[in-house]
Design a protein around this motif. Structure first.
Motif, PDB file in Angstrom:
ATOM      1  N   CYS A  33       3.474   3.497  -4.295  1.00 51.05           N
ATOM      2  CA  CYS A  33       4.464   2.982  -5.254  1.00 51.05           C
ATOM      3  C   CYS A  33       5.911   3.144  -4.794  1.00 51.05           C
ATOM      4  O   CYS A  33       6.821   2.787  -5.516  1.00 51.05           O
ATOM      5  CB  CYS A  33       4.254   3.618  -6.623  1.00 51.05           C
ATOM      6  SG  CYS A  33       4.400   5.403  -6.615  1.00 51.05           S
ATOM      7  N   THR A  34       6.146   3.694  -3.599  1.00 49.37           N
ATOM      8  CA  THR A  34       7.520   3.750  -3.089  1.00 49.37           C
ATOM      9  C   THR A  34       7.589   2.998  -1.760  1.00 49.37           C
ATOM     10  O   THR A  34       6.631   3.002  -0.981  1.00 49.37           O
ATOM     11  CB  THR A  34       7.989   5.199  -2.837  1.00 49.37           C
ATOM     12  OG1 THR A  34       7.141   5.794  -1.841  1.00 49.37           O
ATOM     13  CG2 THR A  34       7.911   6.043  -4.097  1.00 49.37           C
ATOM     14  N   ALA A  35       8.713   2.365  -1.525  1.00 43.04           N
ATOM     15  CA  ALA A  35       8.882   1.586  -0.300  1.00 43.04           C
ATOM     16  C   ALA A  35       8.859   2.499   0.922  1.00 43.04           C
ATOM     17  O   ALA A  35       8.306   2.161   1.971  1.00 43.04           O
ATOM     18  CB  ALA A  35      10.192   0.807  -0.362  1.00 43.04           C
ATOM     19  N   SER A  36       9.446   3.699   0.769  1.00 38.80           N
ATOM     20  CA  SER A  36       9.590   4.588   1.936  1.00 38.80           C
ATOM     21  C   SER A  36       8.251   5.106   2.448  1.00 38.80           C
ATOM     22  O   SER A  36       8.146   5.516   3.600  1.00 38.80           O
ATOM     23  CB  SER A  36      10.509   5.759   1.583  1.00 38.80           C
ATOM     24  OG  SER A  36       9.981   6.458   0.495  1.00 38.80           O
ATOM     25  N   ASN A  37       7.222   5.096   1.594  1.00 38.29           N
ATOM     26  CA  ASN A  37       5.907   5.576   2.039  1.00 38.29           C
ATOM     27  C   ASN A  37       4.971   4.440   2.458  1.00 38.29           C
ATOM     28  O   ASN A  37       3.819   4.704   2.785  1.00 38.29           O
ATOM     29  CB  ASN A  37       5.221   6.374   0.922  1.00 38.29           C
ATOM     30  CG  ASN A  37       5.835   7.746   0.746  1.00 38.29           C
ATOM     31  OD1 ASN A  37       6.736   7.919  -0.057  1.00 38.29           O
ATOM     32  ND2 ASN A  37       5.377   8.710   1.520  1.00 38.29           N
ATOM     33  N   ARG A  38       5.461   3.209   2.403  1.00 38.99           N
ATOM     34  CA  ARG A  38       4.554   2.099   2.671  1.00 38.99           C
ATOM     35  C   ARG A  38       3.948   2.176   4.065  1.00 38.99           C
ATOM     36  O   ARG A  38       2.773   1.873   4.279  1.00 38.99           O
ATOM     37  CB  ARG A  38       5.275   0.760   2.440  1.00 38.99           C
ATOM     38  CG  ARG A  38       4.409  -0.497   2.617  1.00 38.99           C
ATOM     39  CD  ARG A  38       3.096  -0.481   1.805  1.00 38.99           C
ATOM     40  NE  ARG A  38       3.253  -0.208   0.396  1.00 38.99           N
ATOM     41  CZ  ARG A  38       3.401  -1.145  -0.539  1.00 38.99           C
ATOM     42  NH1 ARG A  38       3.422  -2.417  -0.214  1.00 38.99           N
ATOM     43  NH2 ARG A  38       3.526  -0.796  -1.807  1.00 38.99           N
ATOM     44  N   ILE A  69       9.666  -3.596  -3.956  1.00 36.56           N
ATOM     45  CA  ILE A  69       9.724  -2.221  -4.468  1.00 36.56           C
ATOM     46  C   ILE A  69      11.071  -1.634  -4.067  1.00 36.56           C
ATOM     47  O   ILE A  69      11.517  -1.836  -2.941  1.00 36.56           O
ATOM     48  CB  ILE A  69       8.603  -1.333  -3.879  1.00 36.56           C
ATOM     49  CG1 ILE A  69       7.234  -1.761  -4.406  1.00 36.56           C
ATOM     50  CG2 ILE A  69       8.827   0.136  -4.239  1.00 36.56           C
ATOM     51  CD1 ILE A  69       6.100  -0.845  -4.007  1.00 36.56           C
ATOM     52  N   ASP A  70      11.692  -0.898  -4.978  1.00 33.52           N
ATOM     53  CA  ASP A  70      12.981  -0.253  -4.688  1.00 33.52           C
ATOM     54  C   ASP A  70      13.975  -1.274  -4.118  1.00 33.52           C
ATOM     55  O   ASP A  70      14.783  -0.945  -3.250  1.00 33.52           O
ATOM     56  CB  ASP A  70      12.813   0.916  -3.695  1.00 33.52           C
ATOM     57  CG  ASP A  70      11.794   1.951  -4.171  1.00 33.52           C
ATOM     58  OD1 ASP A  70      11.533   1.994  -5.386  1.00 33.52           O
ATOM     59  OD2 ASP A  70      11.278   2.701  -3.336  1.00 33.52           O
TER      60      ASP A  70
END
Lengths: 441, 441
Positions: A33-38, A69-70
């Motif tokens: 659900c976060t862009a940084s963890n995609r 996302i974000d």
């Protein structure tokens, strides 16, 4: 020694290998659900893809598109498809696995598999539910299932989804039903801006007072739904269905323990399970637009929205339920004589799911449980929803089985999520035994 | 030409000087609720102190101590005291002024006095309410009033507080009453953590359902308070009091305009004013602990707190009201059969204030309004609370008059706060005339 006994022996011998494999997966913080963890979600997909290839599975990755996302447009997580074996005259089973969300407050690092000798459990995000690919909507997955229904999935004879848990901590179960859900947003609006309650208190119709009155007309404190017509939709309880509840190995104390308080409505376990599984419920989740922080702010909110959902059971149609709720709220609102404005929004719902435990898919799983655990499984339903179950069933039109691996106290989606070592290893045996039984039912 | 006429002429002649003075004050961003602006609060206090000294006022600054804001311990804003004139045989009046809060969304810079020729108004934070020193609790002020009651303030004969506003936009008023307030936090708690509504919906007593039921038992949508005994405390309406409402120059449309919607309960203006001023009201401000954001989260909150307040009228005691509310809620809760836990907290309250319009303090102000505006003022009350009024009255035991300067549409504490140029200049004349009249009543 039977062929299955040999398989069980091999699983035992490879125990550390399986644990290492789970450990490798847990160590990647694949939060979707976060862009940084995609990139980590892609990394997990790659790891699983490589594992599939090395096992001789004909695997492929599908990219369902992009999402925002974000504030960034990024690629959706891939969907992994794989085929293994295709002997003619044999059944084809579609296996589906999903995974993982994050919470704070862990005793150990959620991204490191920690084995605790004392509890004989492995801790880590996703160990029990489920280092895979659903849980936050699974954007793009449904389109792929639909598109491939009569292509990639054309030969599927039955479906097995590895989700849900044992009811308690000792006896395996097979799950044959889920409740659906119909959420509502009930909005009452009055003036264009929040008001000073000293100046306007007592002379205006306050949206919050109206809303509280409307919400109180929906459900009694004991959980009885007050919307006329809703309970008429519930299937009557047959003696056959009743019998399924008889042998279930759980007691009121088990449920109180998992609840953490003695606030259950019923003191009878069967009544409690029926109200979780086969009767609808209505919960009030919160109110948007009113003061919600600590302390007090003596303002009259101008526009407030109550968030409510009804858990649906088989035979309850989302649209019909929405119509009944709207009609009821509108008629109650008319009796208030308020000059405020009421609007009711039915959000995206999902109907209930009920499978047939007499189907050979369930028979195969029942035999497999007997072979691995030496007991006949409980037949359970669940009170929540798993949207992919409905999608699979309706798109492929085949029997769906939920085959749980974890225990009732695993804490899925929560802090300190765990999986008992024995459940993991016996679970691997269970899946093997299930496939073996499918060949002969 | 009378002495007062000369004074009026002088005020007119000094108009630009007075506007410049207000402009200097507005240009300092004296926000008292953040640590970073505390130096600006001191700067405003210094400016006013210098103005007082240059006018020949025997002024002094008192430092009430320190407070902790944003994690820093900082000095509280000073309290400015000043004496001017002390002829024996003459009355001593205590004048009190207060000011200013900040909001977003201004059309002009709130920290720059902007004169608009078209509207003949001056815009800026604090222009009407009130570049001074109260509004966020006034920490330390009450202690100084108490300590100095029989010292610095020993000779005070009456009190005049420059706060509140005209009822409408055309006719001045004197204010003789305020409602009090008693806030409540009503908490229902059940399990130790939030629950999945799929798993627990229908089998547990949900704190939110209980709370909604309790809140709905407090007040009807038309504003009628349902707590037994509360309305018994309200003073009966005498014909003398009723007469005060007869000539008041405001109509339903004026109130609808300031409200911004047609959601008033009463279509009669006197009834509306009475329910704002002399009857209690109960507002539900919000709920803490439940979902309050956009969208929906289908969780069962474990512990929810309803925020409620009752606006009190004379003769209603905070403790008595609290007891009635607690007794009522506990008896309603008992009928629910819920296993959750109810706790009711009465937060710090303030009683109502009612002055006597027959007192010579009001007579002097009435004569002053006649001299400056040529009309008899409206006698008004207000629905909100101004705690310093009660403190002054109870510590010094003297009659208190609220002498408003601004109009009903000034937007105090709000965006685009304004003060009509004429209200400012005529207001200065009004204060002079009031002092002059005090000498002869």
């Amino acid at each position: 020694m039977t062929c299955l006994d040999k398989f069980f022996e091999t699983v035992d011998a490879l125990e550390q290998h399986f644990i290492d494999r789970l450990s490798d997966l847990v160590s990647v913080p694949s939060v979707s659900c976060t862009a940084s963890n995609r990139q980590d979600v892609f990394k997990v997909a790659d790891l699983i893809y490589q594992m599939m290839i090395s096992l001789g599975i004909d695997a492929e990755k599908r990219c369902p598109g992009t999402q925002v996302i974000d504030g960034q447009e990024i690629d959706l997580p891939p969907v992994l498809l794989g085929k293994y074996g295709c002997g003619s005259g044999k059944k084809t089973v579609l296996l589906y696995g999903n995974p993982a969300s994050l919470s704070d407050g862990w005793r150990t690092d959620p991204w490191k598999l920690e084995y605790n000798e004392e509890t004989d459990c492995m801790y880590g995000r996703g160990v029990t539910d489920d280092k895979g690919m659903e849980e936050t909507g699974s954007l793009g997955l449904y389109e792929i299932i639909q598109e491939e229904a009569d292509k990639y999935f054309a030969d599927v004879d039955c479906i097995c989804i590895s989700d849900n848990y044992w009811l308690g901590t000792e006896k395996p179960c097979l799950s044959y039903g889920l409740r659906g859900i119909q959420p509502f947003t009930i909005t009452v609006s009055g003036p264009p801006a929040d008001l000073h309650s000293g100046i306007y208190g007592g002379i205006t119709y306050e949206p919050m007072t109206d809303l509280i009155y409307l919400l109180s007309s929906l459900v009694k404190p004991n959980g009885a739904i007050l919307v006329p017509g809703i309970m008429d939709k519930v299937d009557p309880l047959t003696s056959e269905e009743k019998a399924l509840y008889e042998g279930i190995s759980i007691c009121i104390e088990d449920i109180e323990r998992s609840l953490g308080s003695k606030t259950l409505v019923y003191d009878n376990i069967r009544c409690t399970l029926m109200h979780r599984w086969r009767y609808p419920s209505l919960s009030i989740h919160g109110i948007e637009g009113a003061y919600s922080s600590p302390g007090i702010k003596t303002v009259i909110p101008a526009k407030v929205s109550g968030k409510v959902s009804i858990r649906l059971v088989p035979n309850m149609d989302c649209n019909e339920v929405s119509t009944l709720v709207k009609k009821h709220l509108e008629s109650v609102f008319a009796t208030l004589g308020s000059k405020n404005v009421l609007t009711i929004q039915s959000d995206h719902g999902a109907k209930a799911w009920l499978s047939s435990v007499k189907h050979w898919n369930y028979q195969a799983a029942t035999e497999a449980v007997k072979k691995v655990f030496g007991v006949t499984p409980d037949f359970t339903r669940e009170g929540g929803s798993i949207p992919v179950v409905l999608t699979m069933e309706s798109c492929l039109n085949k029997n769906v089985l939920l085959l749980p691996m974890g225990r009732g106290d695993d804490g899925p989606h929560s802090i300190n999520e765990k999986l008992d070592r024995s459940n993991y290893i016996q679970g691997i045996k269970l899946f093997g035994a299930y496939l073996s039984e499918l060949a002969v039912v």
